[in-house]
Motif scaffolding. Structure first.
Motif, PDB file in Angstrom:
ATOM      1  N   HIS B 202     -11.323  -0.432 -11.448  1.00  0.00           N
ATOM      2  CA  HIS B 202     -11.241   0.039 -10.059  1.00  0.00           C
ATOM      3  C   HIS B 202     -10.809   1.503  -9.960  1.00  0.00           C
ATOM      4  O   HIS B 202     -10.299   1.915  -8.922  1.00  0.00           O
ATOM      5  CB  HIS B 202     -10.235  -0.794  -9.271  1.00  0.00           C
ATOM      6  N   GLU B 204      -8.609   4.502  -9.665  1.00  0.00           N
ATOM      7  CA  GLU B 204      -7.183   4.728  -9.411  1.00  0.00           C
ATOM      8  C   GLU B 204      -6.423   3.468  -9.005  1.00  0.00           C
ATOM      9  O   GLU B 204      -5.199   3.502  -8.862  1.00  0.00           O
ATOM     10  CB  GLU B 204      -6.993   5.824  -8.354  1.00  0.00           C
ATOM     11  N   TYR B 205      -7.138   2.368  -8.802  1.00  0.00           N
ATOM     12  CA  TYR B 205      -6.467   1.130  -8.400  1.00  0.00           C
ATOM     13  C   TYR B 205      -6.349   0.122  -9.538  1.00  0.00           C
ATOM     14  O   TYR B 205      -6.022  -1.037  -9.314  1.00  0.00           O
ATOM     15  CB  TYR B 205      -7.184   0.498  -7.209  1.00  0.00           C
ATOM     16  N   ALA B 227      -3.197   0.802 -12.042  1.00  0.00           N
ATOM     17  CA  ALA B 227      -3.319   2.129 -12.628  1.00  0.00           C
ATOM     18  C   ALA B 227      -2.054   2.862 -12.226  1.00  0.00           C
ATOM     19  O   ALA B 227      -1.429   2.526 -11.221  1.00  0.00           O
ATOM     20  CB  ALA B 227      -4.551   2.852 -12.115  1.00  0.00           C
ATOM     21  N   PRO B 229      -0.120   5.542 -10.446  1.00  0.00           N
ATOM     22  CA  PRO B 229      -0.404   6.579  -9.449  1.00  0.00           C
ATOM     23  C   PRO B 229      -0.083   7.935 -10.079  1.00  0.00           C
ATOM     24  O   PRO B 229       1.052   8.200 -10.444  1.00  0.00           O
ATOM     25  CB  PRO B 229       0.578   6.249  -8.312  1.00  0.00           C
ATOM     26  N   LEU B 230      -1.103   8.747 -10.286  1.00  0.00           N
ATOM     27  CA  LEU B 230      -0.933  10.009 -11.008  1.00  0.00           C
ATOM     28  C   LEU B 230      -0.725  11.161 -10.052  1.00  0.00           C
ATOM     29  O   LEU B 230      -1.459  11.334  -9.090  1.00  0.00           O
ATOM     30  CB  LEU B 230      -2.166  10.306 -11.863  1.00  0.00           C
ATOM     31  N   GLU B 231       0.270  11.946 -10.353  1.00  0.00           N
ATOM     32  CA  GLU B 231       0.563  13.087  -9.503  1.00  0.00           C
ATOM     33  C   GLU B 231      -0.505  14.161  -9.619  1.00  0.00           C
ATOM     34  O   GLU B 231      -0.802  14.877  -8.683  1.00  0.00           O
ATOM     35  CB  GLU B 231       1.905  13.681  -9.912  1.00  0.00           C
ATOM     36  N   GLU B 232      -1.086  14.245 -10.798  1.00  0.00           N
ATOM     37  CA  GLU B 232      -2.118  15.254 -10.965  1.00  0.00           C
ATOM     38  C   GLU B 232      -3.221  14.706 -11.850  1.00  0.00           C
ATOM     39  O   GLU B 232      -2.993  14.409 -13.011  1.00  0.00           O
ATOM     40  CB  GLU B 232      -1.529  16.528 -11.570  1.00  0.00           C
ATOM     41  N   VAL B 233      -4.391  14.532 -11.280  1.00  0.00           N
ATOM     42  CA  VAL B 233      -5.544  14.137 -12.071  1.00  0.00           C
ATOM     43  C   VAL B 233      -6.263  15.429 -12.453  1.00  0.00           C
ATOM     44  O   VAL B 233      -6.829  16.111 -11.610  1.00  0.00           O
ATOM     45  CB  VAL B 233      -6.481  13.211 -11.272  1.00  0.00           C
ATOM     46  N   PHE B 297       3.388   1.891 -21.176  1.00  0.00           N
ATOM     47  CA  PHE B 297       3.172   0.448 -21.007  1.00  0.00           C
ATOM     48  C   PHE B 297       4.368  -0.162 -20.275  1.00  0.00           C
ATOM     49  O   PHE B 297       4.203  -0.937 -19.321  1.00  0.00           O
ATOM     50  CB  PHE B 297       2.990  -0.196 -22.388  1.00  0.00           C
ATOM     51  N   LEU B 299       6.462   1.399 -18.373  1.00  0.00           N
ATOM     52  CA  LEU B 299       6.470   1.936 -17.014  1.00  0.00           C
ATOM     53  C   LEU B 299       5.530   1.115 -16.129  1.00  0.00           C
ATOM     54  O   LEU B 299       5.852   0.798 -14.975  1.00  0.00           O
ATOM     55  CB  LEU B 299       6.017   3.399 -17.054  1.00  0.00           C
ATOM     56  N   LEU B 303       6.389  -1.027 -12.856  1.00  0.00           N
ATOM     57  CA  LEU B 303       5.653  -0.695 -11.643  1.00  0.00           C
ATOM     58  C   LEU B 303       5.102  -1.937 -10.951  1.00  0.00           C
ATOM     59  O   LEU B 303       4.786  -1.905  -9.758  1.00  0.00           O
ATOM     60  CB  LEU B 303       4.490   0.210 -12.060  1.00  0.00           C
TER      61      LEU B 303
END
Lengths: 307, 307
Positions: B202, B204-205, B227, B229-233, B297, B299, B303
């Protein structure tokens, strides 16, 4: 502890690939109340017209929702007509009649005064703020909003955000509110506007909780709840409000809002959102048991936990 | 246990909001190999041109990836140019030059013969099938495909699907392949075509694992990994192949493919996908440690787990 919710109680005409329903009971405050009622006492502030009769009233009563704050006004109730024929994730609005809602002046019954939790459903931020200020004793305030208020009523909305503990909105609204296309950066931007926590609802992909930086431990501040992959989405209307009801209802039912309670609240939000989609309008929310809810909660755990 | 992967080794020119890189090492087999190399031995089957030199070779060697199956052909390597300027979730292709890849005839080195795991990266299903048939001793076969093969090479693709243990594709591909817009129904439709398991990515999901009905316990058959949540892709190129590498690499590293191993594999897939996005091309995948991987992993567990 009791939750007071202010928002819309409405009639909805909804068409989805599964069929059509005319004038079923709807509105954000309705979905929220029913979902939250499985966890705690709920009190509603809203306005309805003369078309809101005993049958509608009975839906709230069956869930012991306090309706003394639902004002009866001359005229018709808020009416919305929409469809999800092409895309189940996005409603196409065909008609919106504000009716009695246009002149809504929330009145808070004295009996609601001891509510410790307040939910400001998606209405004019000017009204959200008024209710917030009229209930200074509340312990935790959560709220919702939408693209219309974000775009065209920003100053009033910013005032509301300053007084919010938790804002619940979707991805698009988060990015729009922060003016940033990266979700994590946008979430940080929204938290900088006041809310101590932000719940971003991802529709069929679940929801993410972002909490303001009380600790430097990033992991402790972000939490992602799944959505159940549903075999049949009958009607997604009200799923977000049902999420909010499950989330806030569970939080309000806990003696303390510990990190573990927040996590479970995210799961209960997702659980109630998933139930809402299984039938038209509030049909499914009206007929649940706490046992069914907890069974699905466990299914969500199974679905996501390494075990 | 060793994995053999067949797929593209290429040069990519990539532009994202974070910048531009000219002709960096790419290709599905490259991303897959590097990601999987942190878990198990990897052997590549591919074809490259004269522009593939010592520097590129060294990237594989540094990760002990067996490159004896990478054929050197006269001409240039597969080249792709794309950008993600408007939408980080979807590449806009500006140029594709198949070059030596157009006449690719996979040749399997004898030394690869004892591989117990086989990954068929996104290439012509006719070639996928040929490699599959040339390696009858493999224990577990996974594969990828894309909209082009689904639409225009369906009969050949259907033959491949019959021999697959695991298919890894995204939401759109799943719905297209099954001709069904509901993800759960579409997943069931895809499983009916042959694969014993389907991993739907999916972006970013996260990703969802659907397993064929070995038991009636729905919960045991569906699993959702988040996934980060990335601050910077920086660059999402190869994230899906990196997911596949982490997922399949972890599975191959386990003595038994237990349900718990499948769940952890989904998490490791998500972990490797998230790393891939943090720098351009394979830059991040080249410089990881198993310790960093396991930290992330954990983290991911934090999450998503109620704790």
């Amino acid at each position: 502890m009791a939750i007071t919710v202010v928002g819309s109680v409405a009639f909805d005409t909804i068409e989805t690939p599964a069929g059509k329903r005319e004038r079923c009971l709807g509105g954000a405050a309705t979905y929220f109340s029913l979902a939250a009622s499985y966890f705690t006492d709920v009190r509603v502030i809203a306005v309805v017209g003369e078309d809101f009769g005993r049958r509608q009233e009975a839906v709230f009563q069956a869930h012991k929702v306090d309706t003394r704050g639902i004002e009866r006004a001359p005229g018709k109730s808020f009416f919305w007509e929409g469809s999800y024929l092409e895309n189940l994730n996005e409603a196409k609005t065909h008609n919106t009649e504000l009716n009695v809602f246009a002149a809504f002046e929330p009145k808070i019954p004295e009996a609601y005064g001891d509510s410790e939790f307040l939910f400001l459903a998606n209405i004019d931020p000017v009204l959200q703020r008024r209710v917030r200020e009229a209930m200074p004793g509340v312990k935790l305030v959560a709220g919702d909003t939408m693209n219309y208020w974000i775009k065209d009523h920003r100053p009033a909305l910013l005032e509301v955000l300053k007084g919010l503990d938790i804002l619940l909105i979707n991805d698009t609204e988060t990015k729009m509110l922060a003016g940033n296309n990266n979700l994590v950066q946008a979430a940080r931007g929204v938290l900088a506007l006041g809310p101590k926590a932000l719940v971003v609802k991802h529709g069929e992909y679940g929801a993410t909780l972002f909490r303001a930086a009380a600790s430097s431990d990033e992991a402790a501040r972000t939490f992602r709840a799944p959505a159940l992959p549903l075999e049949e989405v009958i009607d997604p209307t009200g799923a977000g409000d049902s999420f909010a009801g499950g989330f806030f209802g569970y939080l309000a039912s806990q003696p303390e809002q510990t990190p573990a309670a927040w996590r479970s609240a995210m799961f209960y939000g997702s659980v109630m959102g998933s139930f809402a989609c299984e039938r038209f309008g509030t049909e499914r929310l009206q007929q649940l048991t706490r046992q069914e809810i907890d069974k699905r909660f466990n299914l969500f755990r199974e679905l996501t936990h390494l075990g």
